[in-house]
Design a protein around this motif. Structure first.
Motif, PDB file in Angstrom:
ATOM      1  N   THR A   9       0.774  -1.210  -0.024  1.00  9.05           N
ATOM      2  CA  THR A   9       0.136   0.194  -0.010  1.00  9.05           C
ATOM      3  C   THR A   9       1.025   0.995  -0.033  1.00  9.05           C
ATOM      4  OG1 THR A   9      -1.678  -1.165   1.138  1.00  9.05           O
ATOM      5  CG2 THR A   9      -1.948   1.157   1.200  1.00  9.05           C
ATOM      6  N   ALA A  10       1.937   1.313   0.717  1.00  8.42           N
ATOM      7  CA  ALA A  10       2.435   2.562   0.976  1.00  8.42           C
ATOM      8  C   ALA A  10       3.590   2.558  -0.455  1.00  8.42           C
ATOM      9  CB  ALA A  10       3.787   2.424   2.217  1.00  8.42           C
ATOM     10  N   SER A  11       3.929   1.469  -1.008  1.00 14.23           N
ATOM     11  CA  SER A  11       4.702   1.778  -2.350  1.00 14.23           C
ATOM     12  C   SER A  11       3.770   2.053  -3.304  1.00 14.23           C
ATOM     13  CB  SER A  11       5.259   0.269  -2.648  1.00 14.23           C
ATOM     14  OG  SER A  11       6.177  -0.360  -1.786  1.00 14.23           O
ATOM     15  N   TRP A  12       2.502   1.803  -3.456  1.00 13.02           N
ATOM     16  CA  TRP A  12       1.635   2.144  -4.300  1.00 13.02           C
ATOM     17  C   TRP A  12       1.406   3.613  -4.240  1.00 13.02           C
ATOM     18  CZ3 TRP A  12      -3.193   4.504  -3.906  1.00 13.02           C
ATOM     19  CH2 TRP A  12      -3.983   4.516  -4.858  1.00 13.02           C
ATOM     20  N   LEU A  13       1.135   4.315  -2.932  1.00 11.71           N
ATOM     21  CA  LEU A  13       0.712   5.565  -2.913  1.00 11.71           C
ATOM     22  C   LEU A  13       2.009   6.483  -3.149  1.00 11.71           C
ATOM     23  CD1 LEU A  13      -1.151   5.442   0.796  1.00 11.71           C
ATOM     24  CD2 LEU A  13      -2.054   5.764  -1.583  1.00 11.71           C
ATOM     25  N   ARG A  34       4.445  10.144  -9.570  1.00  9.42           N
ATOM     26  CA  ARG A  34       3.987  10.239 -11.046  1.00  9.42           C
ATOM     27  C   ARG A  34       3.062  11.195 -11.003  1.00  9.42           C
ATOM     28  NH1 ARG A  34       4.016   4.393 -14.049  1.00  9.42           N
ATOM     29  NH2 ARG A  34       4.471   5.810 -15.761  1.00  9.42           N
ATOM     30  N   MET A  35       2.044  11.466 -10.379  1.00  6.24           N
ATOM     31  CA  MET A  35       1.097  12.598 -10.443  1.00  6.24           C
ATOM     32  C   MET A  35       1.674  13.838 -10.431  1.00  6.24           C
ATOM     33  SD  MET A  35      -1.944  11.576 -11.360  1.00  6.24           S
ATOM     34  CE  MET A  35      -2.975  12.987 -10.982  1.00  6.24           C
ATOM     35  N   ASP A  36       2.538  13.923  -9.564  1.00  4.59           N
ATOM     36  CA  ASP A  36       3.109  15.250  -9.417  1.00  4.59           C
ATOM     37  C   ASP A  36       4.341  15.746 -10.330  1.00  4.59           C
ATOM     38  OD1 ASP A  36       2.114  17.246  -7.657  1.00  4.59           O
ATOM     39  OD2 ASP A  36       3.808  16.721  -6.206  1.00  4.59           O
ATOM     40  N   THR A  37       4.917  14.769 -10.922  1.00  2.00           N
ATOM     41  CA  THR A  37       6.142  15.106 -11.653  1.00  2.00           C
ATOM     42  C   THR A  37       5.984  14.649 -13.116  1.00  2.00           C
ATOM     43  OG1 THR A  37       7.127  12.763 -11.223  1.00  2.00           O
ATOM     44  CG2 THR A  37       7.752  14.829  -9.682  1.00  2.00           C
ATOM     45  N   GLN A  38       5.154  13.885 -13.673  1.00  2.00           N
ATOM     46  CA  GLN A  38       4.911  13.351 -14.882  1.00  2.00           C
ATOM     47  C   GLN A  38       3.806  13.903 -15.623  1.00  2.00           C
ATOM     48  OE1 GLN A  38       4.693   9.150 -15.556  1.00  2.00           O
ATOM     49  NE2 GLN A  38       6.592   8.828 -14.378  1.00  2.00           N
ATOM     50  N   ALA A  39       2.985  14.717 -14.942  1.00  2.00           N
ATOM     51  CA  ALA A  39       2.024  15.569 -15.633  1.00  2.00           C
ATOM     52  C   ALA A  39       2.703  16.532 -16.345  1.00  2.00           C
ATOM     53  CB  ALA A  39       1.011  16.005 -14.704  1.00  2.00           C
ATOM     54  N   PRO A  40       2.227  17.184 -17.450  1.00  3.95           N
ATOM     55  CA  PRO A  40       2.916  18.149 -18.063  1.00  3.95           C
ATOM     56  C   PRO A  40       2.658  19.530 -17.513  1.00  3.95           C
ATOM     57  CG  PRO A  40       1.195  17.306 -19.188  1.00  3.95           C
ATOM     58  CD  PRO A  40       1.166  16.569 -18.398  1.00  3.95           C
ATOM     59  N   ARG A  41       3.431  20.338 -17.778  1.00  2.00           N
ATOM     60  CA  ARG A  41       3.347  21.704 -17.296  1.00  2.00           C
ATOM     61  C   ARG A  41       1.995  22.464 -17.559  1.00  2.00           C
ATOM     62  NH1 ARG A  41       9.444  24.583 -17.284  1.00  2.00           N
ATOM     63  NH2 ARG A  41      10.487  22.680 -16.442  1.00  2.00           N
ATOM     64  N   ASP A  42       1.231  22.070 -18.469  1.00  2.00           N
ATOM     65  CA  ASP A  42      -0.045  22.516 -18.984  1.00  2.00           C
ATOM     66  C   ASP A  42      -0.484  21.637 -19.805  1.00  2.00           C
ATOM     67  OD1 ASP A  42      -1.987  24.309 -19.463  1.00  2.00           O
ATOM     68  OD2 ASP A  42      -0.993  25.216 -21.413  1.00  2.00           O
ATOM     69  N   HIS A  45      -3.146  11.284 -19.339  1.00  2.30           N
ATOM     70  CA  HIS A  45      -3.876   9.969 -18.852  1.00  2.30           C
ATOM     71  C   HIS A  45      -2.907   9.392 -17.701  1.00  2.30           C
ATOM     72  CE1 HIS A  45      -6.794   9.742 -22.331  1.00  2.30           C
ATOM     73  NE2 HIS A  45      -5.907  10.454 -22.864  1.00  2.30           N
ATOM     74  N   HIS A  46      -3.881   8.922 -16.834  1.00  2.17           N
ATOM     75  CA  HIS A  46      -2.940   8.200 -15.673  1.00  2.17           C
ATOM     76  C   HIS A  46      -4.064   6.937 -15.144  1.00  2.17           C
ATOM     77  CE1 HIS A  46      -5.400  11.395 -13.793  1.00  2.17           C
ATOM     78  NE2 HIS A  46      -5.627  10.457 -12.657  1.00  2.17           N
ATOM     79  N   ASP A  47      -3.477   6.207 -14.340  1.00  2.00           N
ATOM     80  CA  ASP A  47      -4.454   5.083 -13.868  1.00  2.00           C
ATOM     81  C   ASP A  47      -3.947   4.670 -12.594  1.00  2.00           C
ATOM     82  OD1 ASP A  47      -5.793   2.747 -13.483  1.00  2.00           O
ATOM     83  OD2 ASP A  47      -5.386   1.704 -15.327  1.00  2.00           O
ATOM     84  N   GLY A  48      -4.647   5.150 -11.600  1.00  2.00           N
ATOM     85  CA  GLY A  48      -4.553   5.018 -10.224  1.00  2.00           C
ATOM     86  C   GLY A  48      -4.527   3.428  -9.958  1.00  2.00           C
ATOM     87  N   LEU A  49      -5.108   2.420 -10.435  1.00  2.00           N
ATOM     88  CA  LEU A  49      -4.941   1.036 -10.075  1.00  2.00           C
ATOM     89  C   LEU A  49      -3.568   0.423 -10.867  1.00  2.00           C
ATOM     90  CD1 LEU A  49      -8.577   0.078 -11.113  1.00  2.00           C
ATOM     91  CD2 LEU A  49      -7.692   0.473  -8.835  1.00  2.00           C
ATOM     92  N   ARG A  50      -2.935   1.179 -11.700  1.00  2.00           N
ATOM     93  CA  ARG A  50      -1.580   0.799 -12.226  1.00  2.00           C
ATOM     94  C   ARG A  50      -0.722   1.762 -12.156  1.00  2.00           C
ATOM     95  NH1 ARG A  50      -3.065  -1.290 -18.077  1.00  2.00           N
ATOM     96  NH2 ARG A  50      -4.325   0.420 -18.288  1.00  2.00           N
TER      97      ARG A  50
END
Length: 267
Positions: free
Chosen positions: A103-107, A113-121, A139-144
């Motif tokens: 769980t901790a590794s998943w979170l 990835r959400m903070d650093t891989q989403a583009p600047r715009d 695009h992102h997938d919280g389950l994967r």
């Protein structure tokens, strides 16, 4: 005109009301002082508006190290127990430690990835000549969270006439609770109210309605119908991000060459 019953099948989560259809009169007048960002670009062919699915960035990158330390704490507890008792730890303790580690590794991976891989715009272009929109979409997938194929930027192209805008409000997990307001855009099957895709358009209903009104005015009448913005467009790729690690690591906006040319030109 604001509709008091959902027009779409199915309406967006937290549906509040529908906004006017693409070729109807706007329900409000865009007011530059209220809008958070001026258009990225506007000319006689296309209008580009800034867009961001995440309202706040920079927290996840600092949470991740603590979450990683927490994930290591679970197996460390099992090892310490085994050393102390000089015996194999109970199966229940191993199971709890394993679930805690996963769980901790998943979170941690998801937040990073959400903070650093989403583009600047994540801009959206409205091409008046082609009557199409081009969405630079993360695009992102919280389950994967460890997947390579489920995460990344893709450009989606839709017909302007197939768009529908919805105002939504839901209560999110913000301590004691907080109201989250958004405007989403749905893509319907031509000639029906059946939704085939849906994506985020703007934070706050008032701003979302004004940005939608800007898109309507541009597509219906042209750039001369838009209000005048005193502030210059924000350069998302070259802004000063020294004090925001997430935005500093985030990739710049880079449209695919063919789509970039098509979205900026007339047929």
């Amino acid at each position: 005109m604001l509709f008091t019953a959902p027009l779409l099948d199915k309406p967006a989560p937290g549906w509040k009301h529908d906004l006017p259809a693409p070729n109807e009169s706007p329900s409000t007048e865009p007011y530059p002082l209220v809008l958070s960002n001026p258009p990225n670009h506007v000319d006689g062919v296309y209008l580009e508006l800034a867009r961001a699915t995440m309202r706040v960035r920079g927290v996840g990158v600092w949470l991740t190290p603590f979450i990683c330390l927490l994930s290591l704490g679970f197996p460390a507890t099992v090892v310490a127990f085994a050393i102390k008792d000089n015996n194999a730890p109970p199966a229940s303790l191993v199971l709890v430690a394993l679930l805690g580690f996963i769980t901790a590794s998943w979170l941690g991976t998801y937040f990073w990835r959400m903070d650093t891989q989403a583009p600047r715009d994540e801009p959206i272009r409205f091409n008046r000549a082609r009557r199409k929109i081009y969405v630079y979409r993360f695009h992102h997938d919280g389950l994967r969270p460890f997947s390579r194929t489920a995460w990344g930027v893709r450009v989606d192209v839709f017909d302007w006439d197939d768009l529908r805008a919805e105002a939504c409000s839901i209560y999110g997990p913000m301590g004691s609770g907080g109201l989250i307001e958004t405007v989403t855009l749905a893509v319907v099957k031509p000639g029906t109210h059946q939704v085939i895709d849906r994506f985020h358009f703007a934070h706050e209903i008032q701003q979302g309605e004004m940005y939608w009104a800007m898109a309507q005015l541009f597509m219906q009448q042209g750039p001369q119908a838009l209000p005048t913005f005193t502030r210059p467009p924000r350069d998302w790729n070259n802004e000063d991000v020294r004090f925001n690690l997430a935005r500093r690591l985030a990739p710049k906006v880079q449209w695919p060459v063919e789509i970039d040319l098509e979205s900026r030109t007339a047929p």
